[in-house]
Design a protein around this motif. Structure first.
Motif, mmCIF file in Angstrom:
data_model
loop_
_atom_site.group_PDB
_atom_site.id
_atom_site.type_symbol
_atom_site.label_atom_id
_atom_site.label_comp_id
_atom_site.label_asym_id
_atom_site.label_seq_id
_atom_site.Cartn_x
_atom_site.Cartn_y
_atom_site.Cartn_z
ATOM 1 N N GLU A 195 0.983 -1.040 0.058
ATOM 2 C CA GLU A 195 -0.028 -0.118 -0.003
ATOM 3 C C GLU A 195 0.955 1.165 -0.049
ATOM 4 N N TYR A 196 1.875 1.237 0.737
ATOM 5 C CA TYR A 196 2.929 2.477 0.858
ATOM 6 C C TYR A 196 3.278 2.563 -0.455
ATOM 7 N N SER A 197 4.170 1.374 -0.963
ATOM 8 C CA SER A 197 4.843 1.771 -2.112
ATOM 9 C C SER A 197 4.107 2.008 -3.309
ATOM 10 N N TYR A 198 2.561 1.692 -3.411
ATOM 11 C CA TYR A 198 1.884 2.199 -4.428
ATOM 12 C C TYR A 198 1.517 3.839 -4.340
ATOM 13 N N GLY A 199 1.545 3.949 -3.186
ATOM 14 C CA GLY A 199 1.492 5.557 -2.718
ATOM 15 C C GLY A 199 2.550 6.266 -3.253
ATOM 16 N N TYR A 200 3.807 5.760 -3.202
ATOM 17 C CA TYR A 200 5.182 6.391 -3.501
ATOM 18 C C TYR A 200 5.259 6.296 -5.125
ATOM 19 N N ARG A 201 4.883 5.398 -5.703
ATOM 20 C CA ARG A 201 4.712 5.345 -7.218
ATOM 21 C C ARG A 201 3.937 6.522 -7.661
ATOM 22 N N LEU A 202 2.829 6.676 -7.352
ATOM 23 C CA LEU A 202 1.692 7.707 -7.512
ATOM 24 C C LEU A 202 2.365 9.095 -7.232
ATOM 25 N N TRP A 203 2.878 9.358 -6.153
ATOM 26 C CA TRP A 203 3.771 10.351 -5.922
ATOM 27 C C TRP A 203 4.879 10.719 -6.935
ATOM 28 N N ASP A 204 5.533 9.723 -7.106
ATOM 29 C CA ASP A 204 6.808 9.944 -7.979
ATOM 30 C C ASP A 204 6.218 10.111 -9.510
ATOM 31 N N ALA A 205 5.292 9.835 -9.901
ATOM 32 C CA ALA A 205 4.626 9.995 -11.197
ATOM 33 C C ALA A 205 3.833 11.556 -11.156
ATOM 34 N N LYS A 206 3.913 11.985 -10.031
ATOM 35 C CA LYS A 206 3.292 13.248 -9.924
ATOM 36 C C LYS A 206 1.970 13.438 -9.919
ATOM 37 N N PHE A 207 1.173 12.253 -9.571
ATOM 38 C CA PHE A 207 -0.129 12.134 -9.381
ATOM 39 C C PHE A 207 -0.262 12.395 -7.924
ATOM 40 N N TYR A 208 -0.074 13.797 -7.397
ATOM 41 C CA TYR A 208 -0.395 14.146 -5.993
ATOM 42 C C TYR A 208 -1.501 13.778 -5.373
ATOM 43 N N PRO A 209 -2.717 14.469 -6.021
ATOM 44 C CA PRO A 209 -4.104 13.983 -5.314
ATOM 45 C C PRO A 209 -4.281 12.534 -5.133
ATOM 46 N N GLU A 210 -4.038 11.934 -6.019
ATOM 47 C CA GLU A 210 -4.178 10.403 -5.983
ATOM 48 C C GLU A 210 -3.224 9.742 -4.962
ATOM 49 N N ALA A 211 -1.947 10.175 -4.905
ATOM 50 C CA ALA A 211 -0.884 9.816 -3.895
ATOM 51 C C ALA A 211 -1.614 10.119 -2.681
ATOM 52 N N ALA A 212 -1.968 11.096 -2.406
ATOM 53 C CA ALA A 212 -2.467 11.530 -0.932
ATOM 54 C C ALA A 212 -3.745 10.584 -0.671
ATOM 55 N N GLN A 213 -4.519 10.237 -1.643
ATOM 56 C CA GLN A 213 -5.569 9.378 -1.149
ATOM 57 C C GLN A 213 -5.043 7.980 -0.797
ATOM 58 N N GLN A 214 -4.105 7.569 -1.524
ATOM 59 C CA GLN A 214 -3.665 6.262 -1.324
ATOM 60 C C GLN A 214 -2.722 6.159 -0.113
ATOM 61 N N LEU A 215 -2.081 7.230 0.293
ATOM 62 C CA LEU A 215 -1.185 7.083 1.398
ATOM 63 C C LEU A 215 -2.054 7.315 2.800
ATOM 64 N N LYS A 216 -3.323 8.128 2.626
ATOM 65 C CA LYS A 216 -4.321 8.185 3.688
ATOM 66 C C LYS A 216 -4.887 6.716 3.948
ATOM 67 N N LEU A 217 -5.059 6.026 2.884
ATOM 68 C CA LEU A 217 -5.678 4.773 2.945
ATOM 69 C C LEU A 217 -4.688 3.632 3.746
ATOM 70 N N PHE A 218 -3.442 3.945 3.324
ATOM 71 C CA PHE A 218 -2.474 3.130 3.959
ATOM 72 C C PHE A 218 -2.190 3.448 5.535
ATOM 73 N N LEU A 219 -2.352 4.615 5.853
ATOM 74 C CA LEU A 219 -2.105 5.022 7.380
ATOM 75 C C LEU A 219 -3.452 4.356 8.114
ATOM 76 N N GLU A 220 -4.754 4.627 7.530
ATOM 77 C CA GLU A 220 -5.838 4.249 8.307
ATOM 78 C C GLU A 220 -5.707 2.707 8.287
ATOM 79 N N LYS A 221 -5.450 1.937 7.458
ATOM 80 C CA LYS A 221 -5.386 0.126 7.561
ATOM 81 C C LYS A 221 -4.157 -0.218 8.229
ATOM 82 N N TYR A 222 -3.004 0.363 8.289
ATOM 83 C CA TYR A 222 -1.899 0.051 8.975
ATOM 84 C C TYR A 222 -1.163 1.160 9.765
#
Length: 318
Positions: A195-222
């Motif tokens: 989950e974290y790595s997927y958020g990092y990949r989104l951020w690295d691809a400059k999809f910042y809103p999608e990365a923020a959403q994915q990272l929040k999901l990661f922090l809520e689950k783990y």
């Protein structure tokens, strides 16, 4: 002989004449009993459970009075019938009046409910619109001095300054959705790291809103994952890179205070200074830099030296 015939004829005439009123009286008596029974049924319908505790007797008969003279009948069958008929008519009048009053009250209640219904519906719609409306301001993160230099969660001065929120983003285009879907989510034996790595990949691809959403999901689950410090810091980076330093500062403060020994706590404290500098709050930027240099001296002279020097550039920190 003729006298006896006359007497017999007279007696027969009297018997016939006496029988006619008796038959009429019996017929009237039956009809009256039927009316009284219907009135009692109507009374039970209008007043369920009614009994002598709540209603006067349907027909009251006058109590006999003592008299020293000869017993003279106080009434005749005809007067009894008239009295009972009067009682029935009075009872009917009372029941009719009660029914009219109840009907009028019901009509008034229905009219009031019909008038209040549109108002209630309008209030509900207004409440729904109010709760669905986007916020126009957000609380800011704050720095405050504790033991000389420190960081606190809730600011006093920044909170008093409302900051207009960014407009709601438009619906992503089909090409953007396709590009985001092209980023593959890792599938390993460590779902938290995936989950974290997927958020990092989104951020690295400059999809910042999608990365923020994915990272929040990661922090809520783990929330207790070993990657939590990384996730909170990267979430702040996603907001900062998306041009929202105020929201970024909140996550940097949270990550630093949650675990000062976390792997990305030094990064969060330094990026907090970067966020304050972008918000043109140089005083708090200098406080964060001083805290960073004292707490993480090795990082300030090593891995994060270039970012530390670039952040200090242009600030008049004492």
């Amino acid at each position: 002989m003729s006298g006896r015939l006359l007497a017999t004829s007279a007696v027969a005439t009297l018997l016939v004449c006496g029988a006619v009123p008796a038959l009429a009286q019996d017929s009237t008596e039956g009809r009256l009993k039927k009316v009284e029974a219907e009135v009692r049924a109507l009374q039970r319908k209008v007043f369920p459970g009614g009994d002598g505790k709540f209603f006067e007797p349907q027909i009251s008969t006058p109590a006999p009075t003592a008299s020293t003279g000869p017993q003279v009948p106080t009434s005749t069958p005809v007067t009894d019938l008239l009295g009972r008929m009067d009682a029935v008519e009075a009872q009917m009048s009372r029941l009719t009046a009660q029914v009219e009053q109840n009907t009028n009250r019901l009509n008034q209640l229905e009219a009031k409910l019909a008038a209040d219904a549109p108002v209630a519906a309008g209030s509900g719609a207004a409440s729904l619109a109010a709760t669905s409306a986007p916020a126009t301001s957000a609380p800011a993160a704050n720095l405050s001095a504790t033991s000389g230099v420190g960081v606190a969660n809730q600011p006093s001065s920044l909170n008093r300054t409302p900051v207009t929120a960014k407009p709601t983003p438009a619906v992503p285009s089909a090409s953007r959705l396709q590009a985001v879907q092209a980023i593959v989510k890792p599938q390993t034996d460590d779902p938290a790291d995936d989950e974290y790595s997927y958020g990092y990949r989104l951020w690295d691809a400059k999809f910042y809103p999608e990365a923020a959403q994915q990272l929040k999901l990661f922090l809520e689950k783990y929330p207790k994952s070993s990657r939590a410090s990384w996730g909170r810091n990267l979430l702040g980076r996603a907001y900062l890179d998306d041009g929202n330093p105020l929201e970024a500062a909140k996550w940097f403060v949270q990550n630093y205070q949650a675990d000062k020994n976390g792997e990305r706590a030094p990064d969060s404290l330094l990026y907090l200074a970067v966020s304050m500098k972008q918000l043109k709050d140089n005083k708090r930027a200098c406080i964060a830099l001083a805290e960073f240099s004292q707490t993480y001296a090795a990082e300030a002279a090593g891995r994060l030296k270039s970012l530390y020097d670039a952040t200090r550039n242009g600030l008049s920190c004492s």
